[in-house]
Design a protein around this motif. Structure first.
Motif, short mmCIF file in Angstrom:
data_model
loop_
_atom_site.label_atom_id
_atom_site.label_comp_id
_atom_site.label_asym_id
_atom_site.label_seq_id
_atom_site.Cartn_x
_atom_site.Cartn_y
_atom_site.Cartn_z
N LYS A 80 30.26 -17.28 43.64
CA LYS A 80 30.57 -18.36 44.60
C LYS A 80 32.07 -18.59 44.71
O LYS A 80 32.60 -18.82 45.79
N SER A 81 32.75 -18.53 43.57
CA SER A 81 34.19 -18.76 43.56
C SER A 81 34.93 -17.68 44.34
O SER A 81 35.84 -17.97 45.12
N VAL A 82 34.56 -16.43 44.15
CA VAL A 82 35.20 -15.34 44.89
C VAL A 82 34.94 -15.50 46.38
O VAL A 82 35.84 -15.30 47.22
N LEU A 83 33.72 -15.89 46.74
CA LEU A 83 33.41 -16.12 48.16
C LEU A 83 34.26 -17.24 48.73
O LEU A 83 34.77 -17.15 49.85
N ALA A 84 34.45 -18.30 47.94
CA ALA A 84 35.26 -19.44 48.40
C ALA A 84 36.73 -19.07 48.55
O ALA A 84 37.39 -19.49 49.49
#
Length: 200
Positions: A80-84
């Motif tokens: 999720k963090s990489v996507l954000a």
């Protein structure tokens, strides 16, 4: 604190470089030109090993998160963090697969992080470190500010060695560089290794 296999490899390599490249300590600090070149070589090679370690840890962590999601749809804060962090850097407007296929969108975003951030990284200064670690989900305030300053200085020393002739370089102190790598850089890398391991 358990060390990852990759961290153990780094430690082994740094110990090898210390034992096989660094000249013996001279109490007066006067090293020959050849010994000065060996000290410079030690710094350059240690820098390369530390840089590769950080890059490898970033690649391994996000690749595992992606593989877990693809195989079992297991959600992770790391993914999720990489996507954000990197999702807004990609133009999906002309990508028909991304409109209707979340897996394609996720694969493309992770690929962008790996190719545009990690594979194009050149250094261990603060900007290099945070560009790789923050997208994984490590918070900026989890990184020791003193250590980031040490890495900034280490990166600058490496740049000075790599991009200048010896005529314009100051003499490098063997013990200062050894202490910086073993006692200032490596202990914090061990803590970061643990932070990466604990990412969900």
């Amino acid at each position: 604190m358990a060390k990852s296999r990759r961290l153990r490899q780094l430690i082994s390599r740094l110990n090898f470089l210390e034992a096989n490249i660094l000249p013996a300590e001279r109490i007066n600090g006067n090293y020959t030109k050849k010994e000065q070149d060996l000290i410079r070589s030690y710094v350059l090679l240690c820098h390369a090993e530390i840089e590769a370690y950080i890059e490898d840890k970033a690649k391994d962590r996000i690749s595992k998160a992606l593989a877990d999601w693809v195989s079992t749809r297991k959600r992770s804060s790391c993914l999720k963090s990489v996507l954000a962090y990197t999702g807004n850097e990609i133009d999906f407007s002309r990508d028909q697969n991304a409109i209707n296929n979340i897996e394609h969108r996720i694969q493309r975003t992770v690929g962008h992080y790996l190719n545009a951030v990690v594979d194009r990284n050149h250094g261990v200064k603060e900007k290099n470190i945070i560009s790789m670690l923050l997208p994984l989900g490590i918070e900026y305030n989890e990184l020791d500010q003193t250590w980031l300053g040490i890495m900034e200085s280490f990166g600058a020393t490496r740049g000075n060695i790599a991009h200048n002739t010896t005529q314009v370089q100051n003499q490098i102190d063997r013990n200062t560089e050894l202490t910086r790598i073993k006692n200032q850089i490596l202990p914090e890398l061990e803590r970061i290794d643990e932070l990466i391991r604990k990412l969900k």
